[in-house]
Every structure is written in C-alpha cells, then in structure tokens.
Design a protein around this motif. Structure first.
Motif, PDB file in Angstrom:
ATOM      1  N   LEU A 453       0.856  -1.181   0.000  1.00 46.66           N
ATOM      2  CA  LEU A 453       0.000   0.000   0.000  1.00 46.66           C
ATOM      3  C   LEU A 453       0.894   1.233   0.000  1.00 46.66           C
ATOM      4  O   LEU A 453       1.785   1.344   0.841  1.00 46.66           O
ATOM      5  N   ASN A 471      -1.707   5.223  -3.456  1.00 48.18           N
ATOM      6  CA  ASN A 471      -2.958   4.479  -3.286  1.00 48.18           C
ATOM      7  C   ASN A 471      -3.870   5.259  -2.350  1.00 48.18           C
ATOM      8  O   ASN A 471      -5.071   5.372  -2.567  1.00 48.18           O
ATOM      9  N   TYR A 528     -10.574  -1.271   3.857  1.00 42.99           N
ATOM     10  CA  TYR A 528      -9.968  -2.113   2.819  1.00 42.99           C
ATOM     11  C   TYR A 528      -9.799  -3.550   3.303  1.00 42.99           C
ATOM     12  O   TYR A 528     -10.153  -4.510   2.592  1.00 42.99           O
ATOM     13  N   ARG A 532     -11.781  -6.459   1.069  1.00 34.59           N
ATOM     14  CA  ARG A 532     -10.990  -7.101   0.020  1.00 34.59           C
ATOM     15  C   ARG A 532     -11.457  -8.541  -0.183  1.00 34.59           C
ATOM     16  O   ARG A 532     -11.957  -9.199   0.743  1.00 34.59           O
ATOM     17  N   PHE A 539      -4.567  -3.175  -2.074  1.00 37.45           N
ATOM     18  CA  PHE A 539      -5.456  -2.034  -1.887  1.00 37.45           C
ATOM     19  C   PHE A 539      -5.918  -1.471  -3.225  1.00 37.45           C
ATOM     20  O   PHE A 539      -7.109  -1.210  -3.430  1.00 37.45           O
ATOM     21  N   THR A 542      -8.447  -3.678  -4.889  1.00 36.89           N
ATOM     22  CA  THR A 542      -9.755  -3.584  -4.233  1.00 36.89           C
ATOM     23  C   THR A 542     -10.460  -2.292  -4.602  1.00 36.89           C
ATOM     24  O   THR A 542     -11.671  -2.290  -4.901  1.00 36.89           O
ATOM     25  N   TYR A 543      -9.720  -1.191  -4.591  1.00 41.47           N
ATOM     26  CA  TYR A 543     -10.327   0.093  -4.930  1.00 41.47           C
ATOM     27  C   TYR A 543     -10.847   0.098  -6.370  1.00 41.47           C
ATOM     28  O   TYR A 543     -11.952   0.587  -6.649  1.00 41.47           O
ATOM     29  N   PHE A 551     -15.479   3.264   1.016  1.00 42.39           N
ATOM     30  CA  PHE A 551     -14.595   4.144   1.772  1.00 42.39           C
ATOM     31  C   PHE A 551     -15.317   5.440   2.147  1.00 42.39           C
ATOM     32  O   PHE A 551     -15.126   5.955   3.261  1.00 42.39           O
TER      33      PHE A 551
END
Length: 568
Positions: A453, A471, A528, A532, A539, A542-543, A551
């Motif tokens: 990350l 990130n 996160y 996930r 990260f 996942t985003y 978030f």
C-alpha cells in the motif's frame, strides 16, 4: 559508475568559484536578494521559510560510499547533522549558512558532485529505476543512457530557460519503478524482436495543480536517435509551451491542448530536420564507452546453499525473516540480493538521515555491496549487491542504525514533502502527520496483513509528496487559516509497489482537520481489510474493483451530500 573527466572537474570547480564571488557580493550588499535569486537558483540554492536550502544532485540516484561519506561530512560541518533525500533521488540540506555554500560546493566537487540544474526552468536531475543494473526483470540497463542524457542536457544553451522546470525518468525493466507516467518525458529502454535496443517515449505526465498521465508518442525510437528525439520534444515544448502563465507552462498542458496526435506530429516533423545532425547521432562507440562505466562487479560464484532467500524468509529468527520478506529483493546474480533500507521510522521524518547514519551506511556499502548504493524516488536507500549469506549480519547492523524497519512498500513507507515546517509554498504540515501515522500503525503484524500500500503526503498543491499517485494520497490545504487535509484514493505510479497501471487518485470527500486525518486514514485502511476479496488482493486492486463507495461510507456515513462536500 560514471567518473568525471577533466572537463567535468573543471566545470564544477569553476561553478563553485563563480558562486563564491556572487555570495560575497550578496553578503556585502552589492547584490540585492532579487538580483541574487537567479544566480543562486542555478546552483540549487533556495530561500525557504526559515533559511536557505541547498539541493545536491545525485544523478539517477547512484552514490559511491566515498560520496556518501562526503555528504555526511558536509551535513555535520555545515548543517545541523541531518539531511533529506527527495523524490528526485537528490539530497537537501535545510539549514546551510549562505556564507558556507561555496565551501560546500568545493567539498562536493572533490568527490564528483554538484548542485547544478537542481533548480530553475531547465532539465532537472534525471531519475531512474533504483534497481537498475541488478533487477531480474530488467531488459536494458538505463544508466548509461541516463548519463548520456545528463551530459547532453547540462548547460544546453537552448534549454537553459524553458517555460518551466523539466523532468525526465528512465527505466529498462518490465515493472516501472521510476514512475515514468508522471514525468515530462518518461523513457522505457527495451529491445525489439530483432534484439535491437530502442526507447518507448511517454510525454506530458506530471502532478501539481493539473495532474496528468503521460501519453505514449512513440513505441520505439532507435538507439542512435535518443538525443535527437529528446531534443525534438524539447524544441517543440520550448517553442510552443505557454510562457504567459507559470501554472500553465508545463509540457503536460501543451500536450493536452494540442492533443497527443498533433503533438507527436510536431515532434516527428522537428525530428526529421535534426536526426542526422552532427553531435545528436548517438553512435555505437559512445554507447560502448558509457556502458563500460556501468559494467557489473565481479560477483562471487556461490553454492546452492547461498542462492535462495527462502531459508531466511522461513527461518526461526522472526525479525530477520520479516525483514527479508519485506525489504529484500531477488537479484539477477545468483547468491546476491537487493537490500532496501527503510528511511521511515519513528525517529526521523520520511527521507531524513543523520550524518552518523550516512557514515554507517557507507561502511556497510564498502563491506557488503562493492561500495555503492542508490537513492529511491520513495525516499529510501538501496544496497544493490549484498551476498545472501551476509544478510543476517547486514540486518543486525541496520537494526543498530534504525534502518531495519521491515515496512518497505507498506502503509508506513510514506513519501512526504517537508511541508509547512520548512517550505514557504506549503499550506499545511506533512511531517507531523507522517509521524502520527507511523505511530498509529506500529503493529507490524497488522501492517504485514494489510500488505502492499502506498501512502503519499503533500503539504500543498505542488505535489512534491506525489499525493496524486499514492494508493492513499493526502493533500494539505488552507481552510480559513487552518490546516486541513483532503483524502484521495486510487492513485498508482505504475507497476511495482502497489501494483497495476498508473492512475491518478480522486478526492474522496470533505477535508479533515489535523486532529481528524490520522483517524480517517485508519478507517480507510481497515475498510480495505474488511472488503478485500482475498488476503492477497492489494489495496489498489480492491479500490478499482469496488470504487470509492465503501470508503466514503466509512468516512462520511450514509449521507451522500456529506461525502460530496469538498473543502477548497
């Protein structure tokens, strides 16, 4: 590494003498600060919030142990005993006395170092993959080409007064560790199907007020055309770039306004005029001459028992195993490893190093890494050639110096600019926020569970902390005289740490006060971990799969209007 010839030595010595005369005139009052400003900036000397700052060039991040010891001496003798490594692989002294700067440059010249073109509207320090020459995924070593470009660009008469500062980065590897997508020119050295070396060109990347990813303008420029093609890009920019507004003067604005096809057409047209000019054709003899400076050392032939990192990663010594897993990378030479020294601890701000620590690292480089090391654009150091059998000894030595924190590529391995503690352009402090985040995430078990990350912090919109490609990006802003911080998610400098292709982060919602921002970062990280897919989904993956909604929900609750308010 490259060694100065007589011309190089004479150039840096003359520059130091010239600045000494200019400084003496400034001290006597014969030059006003305004008159002195362009003279000092040509030598990397800034006037910051509290004092002068000297930025020292470290071309493509490569240092010898002799040079690092000299930096330690200069830091101890002429500053406050510590210095700061930057995202351009440079070193900054934050407290030199103006009267001492010429003596500092004299000391640097003695070990083939200088501060030329680390400031001003010129081609700045050329950066590169910190694993250049030793990475397993490298196709072409970019360092000889970095040096060729450095020599071509230094004091180039046509590019001494560009519309704005200009930054180049090179890589020769499959994974981009040089962040070429956010540079004015990003170059990837590669081989075509016939085995010929050439260069893939990306132009128009940058951060700051108008972040933009670079556009690819050529998939393969021949080796002979490296200088002429780069010069063609600079000529187009120099002629057509904005000079009426410094905020719109970067090449990224020109590329965006013209469009990549038209910008490429102009470059190709200009290149056709100059590609055969004497002095711009890069012939094989010059490449061979420069490549000889970067020949690999004589590596020892190790037996199978000393050629794998697995035994250390799975060993009973848990601190050593965690450090090898997090901070040590496989080397292209059997039996050797690439060791990353984390400059992110609880004791100093990100990127800061004491003079004593520099001396200690120089000793380690001599003992274990052929006397050389590299600065990374993430403000860490690298010992490039460490025998695997010596890793336990190196780890013990680094622990004693505070460089063995096994957090490279994790949430506490932050990029952070000096912020309002030093910089008169900043709106907010970066260093205290980085310190609080480090202390908040002091559980290494949790940090390891979170995994790769990147977290980047800038104290103002100029983005010296690269918040656009973190990130998690944090941007300090001024809100009615108070320091606030915007949270941005989804940025990536490209393949490598953090994974994925390059992308720019997007603001999540309203800004947070200095008292709130660390809690906000923790909520993002824990969200996160909760959402996930698998433990190995990073990260950024996942985003990109879920977008910002989970978030936003964690930070702002279930009220959509609240998440849309952005503090400006």
């Amino acid at each position: 590494m490259y060694q100065y010839d007589e011309y190089d030595r004479r150039t840096v010595e003359q520059r130091a003498r010239q600045l000494r005369d200019q400084v003496e005139r400034r001290v006597r009052g014969e030059l006003s600060e305004e008159e002195f400003r362009p003279l000092r900036l040509q030598n990397g000397l800034y006037l910051q919030l509290h004092a002068y700052m000297l930025r020292i060039a470290i071309p493509y991040g490569l240092l010898s142990s002799v040079q690092l010891r000299k930096l330690a001496f200069v830091t101890r003798r002429f500053d406050r005993g510590y210095a700061h490594f930057t995202t351009r692989q440079n070193l900054q002294l934050n407290w030199p006395r103006l009267e001492d700067v010429p003596s500092i440059l004299d000391e640097l010249a003695a070990v083939e170092m200088h501060a030329i073109q680390t400031s001003g509207n010129c081609i700045r320090n050329i950066t590169a993959d910190p694993f250049a020459g030793v990475a397993k995924d490298e196709d072409v070593d970019p360092r000889p080409y970095c040096e060729i470009l450095r020599q071509w660009s230094t004091f180039h008469p046509e590019f001494a007064h560009l519309p704005r500062k200009f930054k180049l980065a090179l890589t020769g590897a499959t994974n981009d560790r040089a962040a070429i997508a956010v540079h004015d020119i990003g170059i990837r050295a590669l081989r075509n199907d016939a085995g010929e070396i050439g260069f893939e060109y990306f132009v128009g990347g940058g951060q700051g007020r108008t972040p933009q990813l670079a556009e690819r303008i050529s998939p393969f420029v021949r080796e002979r055309d490296l200088l002429s093609y780069t010069e063609a890009v600079l000529r187009v920019y120099n002629l057509d770039g904005r000079r009426d507004n410094k905020y719109k003067a970067r090449i990224k604005i020109l590329v965006k306004e013209l469009g990549a096809p038209e910008f490429t057409r102009r470059v190709e047209e200009e290149h056709a005029k100059i590609k055969d000019d004497e002095g711009l054709v890069l012939d094989a003899r010059e490449v061979a001459r420069m490549t000889a400076y970067f020949e690999p050392p004589r590596y020892e032939a190790f037996t199978n028992g000393h050629t794998s990192l697995d035994g250390l990663r799975l060993g009973k010594d848990r601190p050593l195993a965690r450090w090898v897993t997090g901070n040590v990378i496989a080397h292209r030479a059997p039996g050797y490893a690439i060791v990353q020294l984390s400059l992110k601890s609880k004791d100093l701000p990100p990127g800061d190093v004491t003079a004593d620590q520099m001396d200690a690292v120089a000793e380690l480089a001599d003992r274990y890494s052929f006397g050389r090391l590299v600065v990374t654009h993430r403000q860490n150091l690298v010992l490039t050639d460490v025998p695997i059998r010596d890793l336990p000894a190196v780890h013990a030595a680094l622990q004693a110096q505070g460089f063995a924190t096994p957090n490279v590529g994790t949430v506490t391995d932050m990029i952070a600019c000096p912020g309002l503690d030093y910089c008169d352009l900043a709106n907010a402090r970066s260093i205290p926020i980085a310190d609080q985040i480090t202390k908040r995430f002091d559980d290494l078990d949790f940090v390891f569970d979170v995994g790769p990350l990147t977290l980047n912090i800038s104290g103002c919109i100029n983005a010296c902390g690269h918040h656009h490609v973190g990130n998690i990006g944090i941007l300090g802003i001024d809100k009615m005289g108070e320091e606030f911080y915007q949270v941005m998610l989804g940025g990536s400098a490209g393949a490598g740490v953090g994974g994925g292709d390059a992308s720019l982060a997007k603001i999540l919602g309203r800004a947070f006060s200095a008292d709130e921002i660390v809690d906000a970062v923790e909520k993002v990280v824990r969200t996160y971990v909760d959402v996930r897919n698998e433990a190995d989904e990073t990260f950024i993956e996942t985003y990109r799969r879920l977008g910002p909604d989970p978030f936003k929900e964690a930070l702002y609750g279930a009220h959509p209007a609240a998440s849309q308010r952005t503090a400006l």
